[in-house]
Design an enzyme around this catalytic site. Structure first.
Site, PDB file in Angstrom:
ATOM      1  N   GLU A   1      47.515  38.475  33.325  1.00 54.45           N
ATOM      2  CA  GLU A   1      46.153  38.890  32.967  1.00 54.45           C
ATOM      3  C   GLU A   1      46.226  39.958  31.893  1.00 54.45           C
ATOM      4  OE1 GLU A   1      43.448  40.265  36.026  1.00 54.45           O
ATOM      5  OE2 GLU A   1      44.119  38.677  37.382  1.00 54.45           O
TER       6      GLU A   1
ATOM      7  N   GLU B   1      47.582  41.385  42.428  1.00 53.41           N
ATOM      8  CA  GLU B   1      47.334  42.826  42.327  1.00 53.41           C
ATOM      9  C   GLU B   1      47.311  43.544  43.670  1.00 53.41           C
ATOM     10  OE1 GLU B   1      43.804  43.283  39.898  1.00 53.41           O
ATOM     11  OE2 GLU B   1      44.862  42.670  38.096  1.00 53.41           O
TER      12      GLU B   1
HETATM   13  O1  IFM Z   1      38.327  40.721  37.297  1.00 56.31           O
HETATM   14  C1  IFM Z   1      39.530  41.356  37.612  1.00 56.31           C
HETATM   15  C2  IFM Z   1      40.468  40.391  38.304  1.00 56.31           C
HETATM   16  O2  IFM Z   1      39.912  39.850  39.440  1.00 56.31           O
HETATM   17  C3  IFM Z   1      41.737  41.096  38.691  1.00 56.31           C
HETATM   18  N1  IFM Z   1      42.301  41.816  37.594  1.00 56.31           N
HETATM   19  C4  IFM Z   1      41.449  42.656  36.800  1.00 56.31           C
HETATM   20  C5  IFM Z   1      40.218  41.887  36.381  1.00 56.31           C
HETATM   21  C6  IFM Z   1      39.301  42.789  35.529  1.00 56.31           C
HETATM   22  O3  IFM Z   1      38.920  43.904  36.254  1.00 56.31           O
END
Ligand code: IFM
Length: 442
Positions: free
Chosen positions: A351, A166
């Site tokens: 994710e 990210e």
């Molecule tokens: O917990 C985070 C993760 O570290 C990165 N992506 C989003 C998740 C939820 O906010």
């Protein structure tokens, strides 16, 4: 709605994701301090000043956690290897850190799980943060060194490596919005971080590919940018948000350019001769990771400095984070990535998940809302595949309730509940639903 693994192409990988600082515990095993330790120790940055020093104690309880993944019939596990644990001062290697990840990867293989490794999920060693972190170009070279050191140890056994998790969060959320470490609100620092994080990615890919390492990718997060109204100004506002969040990173990598609409604001603050780095940034990817959670409604705000944006509250049901539930957005990004940027390249949903105010009652957690969320997003993924996106896997965020950064331990994203006093793990009903969906009847 219910689905099973048989609704997906053969070989599709189902898994769960975590990140080192959020679950391992830190400050032992030779692990050095990272910028999240100091960010959390500064009043006002993190709810109740919570930090990752204990977290889920995964460092010691990893066999139980890997057992939970395999007992749910998952195929893969997305984990990250902490830079501060492997290189406590940002330069020299900590053998204990390497040994830990070595055991962890062997533990995955022993359970038939494919290891999907992430190199940077935000543990910037404090020694490098002291020198400016991602605002300092030299950090990119240090990151390539770290990538090489950890890959020399694990590279023969991991299924895939993502360089950065990210970049938008690393750069924008942390240097422009001030919400994540290092907590800056500074357009010049943000412009540098927006560029350097991609340069670090490119330099790491170049280094690892030079070592013969296969299956290199990056994990980008995407946010469905919707104009708050149909008016031209709000549409332009959504376009700016889309440029900053969704286009900057993927266009830097796949087109070796940055969106004009973002350069209008960041251009004057970019590092000198940034254009010369675009060829390194544009290293070919072997796969793309897509993280997706929600949408935002964007309105033009003439009273704010560039990018002149204001969030408008949406009307859809929301998660414990206050994020709207909008599975259609996942379908949109998967098909958009394939159509506009990566063609047939393998894409993984690296994710997707939701926080919920889960409660342990009589030894169980009933989180039907998470089951619905999960299956709705799996259905969106399946529809994207039907419509031509080459999606190869889906990793739920997260395996465990864990340290949710600036909001501490209160927001629970896990398939498995963690009692932060006893550290006991309790699979939630969503975990059991996913396990049923993934059962192989062979
Ligand atoms: O917990 C985070 C993760 O570290 C990165 N992506 C989003 C998740 C939820 O906010």
């Amino acid at each position: 709605m219910s689905m099973s693994r048989f609704d997906f192409p053969p070989g599709f990988i189902f898994g769960a994701a975590t990140a080192a600082y959020q679950i391992e515990g830190s400050g032992f095993g030779g692990c050095g301090p990272c910028h999240w330790d100091t960010f959390a120790a500064t009043p006002g940055n993190v709810i109740r000043a919570e930090d990752g020093s204990v977290a889920c104690d995964h460092y010691h309880r990893w066999p139980e956690d890997l057992d939970l993944i395999s007992a749910a019939h998952m195929d893969g596990y997305r984990f990250s290897t902490s830079w501060a644990r492997v290189m406590p001062d940002g330069v020299s290697v900590n053998p204990e850190g390497l040994d830990f990840y070595d055991r962890l990867v062997d533990g995955m293989l022993a359970r038939g799980l494919k290891p999907f490794q992430t190199l940077y999920h935000w543990e910037m060693p404090s020694a490098l943060a002291d020198k400016g972190g991602w605002t300092n170009r030299d950090t990119c070279a240090r990151f390539a060194d770290f990538s090489e050191a950890i890959t020399r140890r694990l590279g023969d056994r991991v299924a895939a490596i993502a360089t950065i998790n990210e970049p938008w969060c690393v750069a924008w959320l942390s240097h422009f919005m001030g919400i994540h470490a290092p907590g800056l609100r500074d357009i010049r620092a943000a412009a540098r971080a927006m560029h350097h994080i991609l340069l670090a990615h490119g330099m790491a890919v170049e280094r690892l590919r030079g070592m013969g390492q296969p299956n290199l990718g990056i994990v980008l997060n995407f946010d469905h940018a919707q104009p708050a109204t149909d008016g031209a100004e709000d549409r332009l506002a959504a376009d700016r948000w889309d440029g900053i969040f969704n286009r900057w990173f993927i266009e830097g990598i796949t087109r070796q350019t940055y969106p004009e609409i973002v350069l209008e604001g960041l251009g004057p603050h970019m590092p000198d001769r940034w254009q010369d780095d675009m060829a390194v940034i544009g290293q070919k990817l072997d796969w793309l990771g897509v993280n997706y959670y929600t949408r935002h409604l964007n309105a033009h705000d003439p009273s704010a400095a560039w990018p002149h944006l204001r969030d408008v509250d949406g009307e859809l049901p929301k998660t414990q984070m206050g994020w709207e539930i909008y599975p259609e957005g996942l379908y949109g990004f998967l098909t958009r990535m394939a159509r506009d940027y990566v063609g047939d390249l393998p894409i993984y949903v690296t994710e997707n998940g939701m926080a919920n105010a889960d409660e342990l009652q009589d030894g169980a957690v009933a989180d039907k809302v998470r089951e619905d969320f999960l299956f709705a997003h799996l259905a969106a993924t399946q529809r994207a595949i039907t419509d031509g996106a080459n999606v190869k896997g889906f990793f739920y965020w997260s395996l465990l309730d864990n340290y949710e950064w600036a909001v501490g331990y209160e927001k629970r994203f896990g398939l498995v509940h963690v009692d932060y006093k006893s550290l006991a793990r309790t699979p939630k009903s969503s975990y059991h639903a996913l396990a049923r969906a993934l059962t192989r009847n062979d």
